[in-house]
Scaffold this motif. Structure first.
Motif, mmCIF file in Angstrom:
data_model
loop_
_atom_site.group_PDB
_atom_site.id
_atom_site.type_symbol
_atom_site.label_atom_id
_atom_site.label_comp_id
_atom_site.label_asym_id
_atom_site.label_seq_id
_atom_site.Cartn_x
_atom_site.Cartn_y
_atom_site.Cartn_z
ATOM 1 N N ARG A 1 0.872 -1.074 0.229
ATOM 2 C CA ARG A 1 0.441 -0.020 -0.417
ATOM 3 C C ARG A 1 0.970 1.080 0.062
ATOM 4 N NH1 ARG A 1 -3.033 1.984 5.362
ATOM 5 N NH2 ARG A 1 -0.746 2.353 5.647
ATOM 6 N N ASP A 2 2.290 1.130 0.947
ATOM 7 C CA ASP A 2 3.026 2.572 0.600
ATOM 8 C C ASP A 2 3.914 2.529 0.119
ATOM 9 O OD1 ASP A 2 1.324 2.345 3.405
ATOM 10 O OD2 ASP A 2 3.463 1.935 3.887
ATOM 11 N N SER A 3 3.743 2.314 -1.202
ATOM 12 C CA SER A 3 4.711 1.589 -1.944
ATOM 13 C C SER A 3 4.691 2.779 -3.020
ATOM 14 C CB SER A 3 5.088 -0.366 -2.806
ATOM 15 O OG SER A 3 3.778 0.448 -3.296
ATOM 16 N N SER A 4 5.344 3.263 -3.803
ATOM 17 C CA SER A 4 4.813 4.439 -5.381
ATOM 18 C C SER A 4 4.058 3.975 -6.413
ATOM 19 C CB SER A 4 7.064 5.010 -5.233
ATOM 20 O OG SER A 4 7.140 4.011 -5.519
ATOM 21 N N ALA A 5 4.481 2.519 -6.755
ATOM 22 C CA ALA A 5 3.575 1.890 -7.849
ATOM 23 C C ALA A 5 1.957 2.003 -7.464
ATOM 24 C CB ALA A 5 4.562 0.355 -7.481
ATOM 25 N N ALA A 6 1.374 1.548 -6.017
ATOM 26 C CA ALA A 6 0.067 1.565 -5.628
ATOM 27 C C ALA A 6 -0.245 3.221 -6.200
ATOM 28 C CB ALA A 6 0.424 1.124 -4.013
ATOM 29 N N ARG A 7 0.570 4.796 -5.434
ATOM 30 C CA ARG A 7 0.252 5.687 -5.263
ATOM 31 C C ARG A 7 0.386 6.270 -6.665
ATOM 32 N NH1 ARG A 7 3.460 5.629 -1.012
ATOM 33 N NH2 ARG A 7 4.680 7.058 -2.170
ATOM 34 N N SER A 8 0.717 5.677 -7.906
ATOM 35 C CA SER A 8 1.140 6.443 -9.471
ATOM 36 C C SER A 8 -0.844 5.770 -10.377
ATOM 37 C CB SER A 8 2.287 6.385 -10.061
ATOM 38 O OG SER A 8 2.191 4.492 -10.024
ATOM 39 N N PRO B 1 -0.447 9.171 0.575
ATOM 40 C CA PRO B 1 0.071 8.450 0.533
ATOM 41 C C PRO B 1 -0.191 8.839 2.566
ATOM 42 C CG PRO B 1 1.750 10.435 -0.149
ATOM 43 C CD PRO B 1 0.051 10.419 -0.701
ATOM 44 N N PRO B 2 0.073 8.198 3.028
ATOM 45 C CA PRO B 2 -0.168 8.170 4.328
ATOM 46 C C PRO B 2 1.235 9.281 4.857
ATOM 47 C CG PRO B 2 0.347 6.014 4.231
ATOM 48 C CD PRO B 2 -0.109 6.717 2.932
ATOM 49 N N PRO B 3 1.263 9.809 5.768
ATOM 50 C CA PRO B 3 2.174 10.328 6.493
ATOM 51 C C PRO B 3 2.935 9.168 6.561
ATOM 52 C CG PRO B 3 0.721 11.391 7.715
ATOM 53 C CD PRO B 3 -0.088 10.335 6.317
ATOM 54 N N MET B 4 4.523 9.511 6.581
ATOM 55 C CA MET B 4 5.524 8.957 6.632
ATOM 56 C C MET B 4 5.435 8.347 8.309
ATOM 57 S SD MET B 4 6.755 7.891 3.801
ATOM 58 C CE MET B 4 7.338 6.941 4.211
ATOM 59 N N ASN B 5 5.416 9.658 9.103
ATOM 60 C CA ASN B 5 5.972 9.344 10.715
ATOM 61 C C ASN B 5 4.453 8.588 11.553
ATOM 62 O OD1 ASN B 5 4.453 11.412 10.390
ATOM 63 N ND2 ASN B 5 4.739 13.086 11.672
ATOM 64 N N VAL B 6 3.928 7.908 10.462
ATOM 65 C CA VAL B 6 2.187 7.344 11.042
ATOM 66 C C VAL B 6 1.939 5.870 10.354
ATOM 67 C CG1 VAL B 6 -0.247 7.385 10.750
ATOM 68 C CG2 VAL B 6 0.658 8.867 11.157
ATOM 69 N N SER B 7 2.598 4.984 12.636
ATOM 70 C CA SER B 7 2.401 3.568 11.499
ATOM 71 C C SER B 7 2.263 3.053 12.855
ATOM 72 C CB SER B 7 4.251 3.416 11.612
ATOM 73 O OG SER B 7 4.769 3.241 12.727
ATOM 74 N N SER C 1 -9.393 2.984 -2.289
ATOM 75 C CA SER C 1 -9.353 3.568 -3.189
ATOM 76 C C SER C 1 -7.857 4.724 -3.569
ATOM 77 C CB SER C 1 -11.035 4.235 -3.378
ATOM 78 O OG SER C 1 -11.845 4.203 -3.560
ATOM 79 N N PRO C 2 -7.215 4.335 -4.770
ATOM 80 C CA PRO C 2 -6.235 5.117 -4.923
ATOM 81 C C PRO C 2 -6.457 6.889 -4.959
ATOM 82 C CG PRO C 2 -6.788 3.328 -6.689
ATOM 83 C CD PRO C 2 -7.478 3.305 -5.401
ATOM 84 N N GLY C 3 -5.472 7.222 -4.614
ATOM 85 C CA GLY C 3 -5.452 8.638 -4.318
ATOM 86 C C GLY C 3 -6.406 9.118 -6.379
ATOM 87 N N TYR C 4 -5.405 8.416 -7.318
ATOM 88 C CA TYR C 4 -6.274 9.148 -8.958
ATOM 89 C C TYR C 4 -7.820 8.438 -8.906
ATOM 90 C CZ TYR C 4 -4.567 4.144 -9.627
ATOM 91 O OH TYR C 4 -4.475 3.360 -9.561
ATOM 92 N N VAL C 5 -8.317 7.794 -8.434
ATOM 93 C CA VAL C 5 -10.323 7.527 -8.581
ATOM 94 C C VAL C 5 -10.978 8.413 -7.774
ATOM 95 C CG1 VAL C 5 -11.514 5.186 -8.625
ATOM 96 C CG2 VAL C 5 -8.822 5.142 -9.094
ATOM 97 N N LYS C 6 -12.060 9.104 -8.357
ATOM 98 C CA LYS C 6 -13.102 9.637 -7.907
ATOM 99 C C LYS C 6 -13.577 8.705 -7.371
ATOM 100 C CE LYS C 6 -13.100 13.134 -11.294
ATOM 101 N NZ LYS C 6 -14.239 14.342 -12.179
ATOM 102 N N SER C 7 -13.955 8.955 -5.501
ATOM 103 C CA SER C 7 -15.224 7.992 -5.218
ATOM 104 C C SER C 7 -16.677 8.682 -5.633
ATOM 105 C CB SER C 7 -14.769 8.890 -4.074
ATOM 106 O OG SER C 7 -15.791 7.996 -2.392
ATOM 107 N N ALA C 8 -17.599 7.495 -5.355
ATOM 108 C CA ALA C 8 -18.445 7.415 -6.024
ATOM 109 C C ALA C 8 -19.254 7.965 -4.460
ATOM 110 C CB ALA C 8 -19.199 6.586 -6.534
ATOM 111 N N ARG C 9 -19.294 8.411 -3.349
ATOM 112 C CA ARG C 9 -20.082 8.833 -2.344
ATOM 113 C C ARG C 9 -19.294 10.349 -2.117
ATOM 114 N NH1 ARG C 9 -20.447 5.435 1.659
ATOM 115 N NH2 ARG C 9 -20.148 3.058 1.680
#
Length: 413
Positions: free
Chosen positions: A25-32, A62-68, A93-101
């Motif tokens: 989830r925290d990888s760069s590939a999941a956020r692009s 992405p979540p803050p790096m200091n939160v774990s 939902s990834p950051g590049y997808v619009k939510s239906a809610r």
């Protein structure tokens, strides 16, 4: 990366542990955004949402790096996912997808219908605003401006009017008991009650029998006169005087109608003529309704022994000698009601001779001629009407009539 492979239904299924899934989830590939993803502007964003959008942690980025750890901001227990589903945030939902809610705080009703924009409109009204007024504006009567006598009079009239509005043959005894509880001790109260009963009786002639019985119940009402306390004013004298004034008012109404007809002929424009004609027809209809209702009420009072036979002969004599349509209609209505009682007198023969002459000379309309002919036929049948009484009936009478109706149909069949 720890991968456990197991066989389920002859298929190789890979299972990942929790730390591996969080790492993906925290990888760069999941956020692009994937390169081969089609351009869908209604669903896919060109750039990830970094503000208050959807996605992981409710921010779309992405979540803050200091939160774990097992508990994250706004946490959801040991799942380590911070998301408030009620606000429309989707943790998967990834950051590049619009939510239906829809975003924002929604109530149960808002979640079904969507959030509606609320507009607050501020209207500033100056203190010196003057409303439009008219000369004959309605002004409420305040109890503070009334005397105790006026309040008592209004209360009595209100109670009596309520009883008269509910008066029927079925509940007559109940309303009679309620009437006994009302105190009528002044001439003003007695005159007001007499006027109410009379107006109801002439405007509702079908209930004339019930109103006449009600008047017979009020017959013993007596109060001291307001001008001379030594004199006594009774209900019967006030009622007879009121009926007599209404009976004599017919000549005044005739004169008013003649005057209005003269003004109608002098009218210049067609619009004025049309308006005056409508007013004249309305006034004639009301005058006819009141005169016929008054005559029927007089007949019911006579049948309840509240008026003498002498008064009835005086009324019939005046009506039979007239050629006015309304008076002849009143004559037919009155004599058909009380003719069986008065037929012993020789004066009734004279009444029929007077109206028979009108039929022979054809001085009246066809409607009045037929009414007189029906009256003559009624006398020949010994005053037995062809149809039963069409006035109000009790529930027992209606039930009895409903039981007889099927037998009548079988006879005709």
């Amino acid at each position: 990366m720890k991968v456990i492979t197991c066989a389920i239904d002859s298929l190789n299924v890979k299972q990942y542990d929790r730390e591996t899934l969080l790492g993906l989830r925290d990888s760069s590939a999941a956020r692009s955004r994937p390169i081969n993803l089609p351009d869908l502007p209604d669903i896919i964003l060109k750039t990830p949402v970094l503000g208050n959008g959807m996605g992981l942690l409710g921010s779309g980025g992405p979540p803050p790096m200091n939160v774990s750890g097992p508990m994250m901001a706004g946490g959801m227990g040991d799942k380590g996912i911070s998301c408030d589903w009620r606000n429309g945030n989707d943790p998967f939902s990834p950051g590049y997808v619009k939510s239906a809610r829809p975003s924002g705080n929604l109530t149960k009703r808002g979640s079904q219908q969507g959030k509606k924009e609320v507009k607050n409109i501020m209207i500033h009204i100056p203190k010196d605003v003057k409303l439009r007024t008219c000369d004959n504006a309605w002004v409420p009567i305040r109890r503070g401006n009334q005397t105790q006598e006026e309040e008592d009079l209004d209360w009595v009239l209100k109670r009596v009017r309520s009883i008269l509005n509910k008066l029927t043959p079925e509940n007559f005894n109940t309303l009679q008991t309620q009437m006994e509880t009302i105190t009528i001790d002044t001439e003003e109260k007695l005159a007001g009650v007499t006027s109410l009963v009379f107006e109801k009786a002439i405007l509702e002639p079908n209930f004339g029998e019930a109103y006449s019985k009600f008047c017979k119940f009020l017959l013993m009402l007596r109060v001291p006169s307001s001008t001379n306390p030594d004199q006594i004013v009774n209900f019967r004298s006030l009622l007879i005087t009121t009926c007599q004034k209404e009976f004599e008012k017919d000549s005044e109404n005739e004169q008013k109608i003649l005057d209005k007809r003269a003004l109608l002929k002098k009218a210049e424009s067609e619009e004025d003529k049309k308006k005056m004609l409508e007013d004249l027809e309305e006034e004639m209809a009301m005058a006819r309704h009141r005169s016929v209702g008054n005559i029927k009420f007089i007949g019911e009072l006579f049948k309840n022994d509240m008026l003498t036979e002498k008064i009835m002969h005086e009324c019939l004599c005046k009506l039979s000698c007239s050629t006015d349509v309304e008076r002849l209609e009143c004559f037919c209505s009155l004599l058909s009601s009380i003719g069986q009682i008065l037929d012993k007198s020789d004066q009734v023969d004279q009444y029929f001779r007077n109206v028979q002459k009108l039929i022979t000379d054809k001085k009246v309309s066809s409607r009045i001629r037929f009414m007189i002919m029906d009256l003559i036929d009624l006398r020949r049948r010994n005053w037995i009407p062809r149809h039963s009484n069409k006035g109000p009936k009790t529930l027992d009478e209606l039930h009895q009539r409903a039981l007889i109706r099927p037998f009548k149909k079988k006879i005709f069949i």
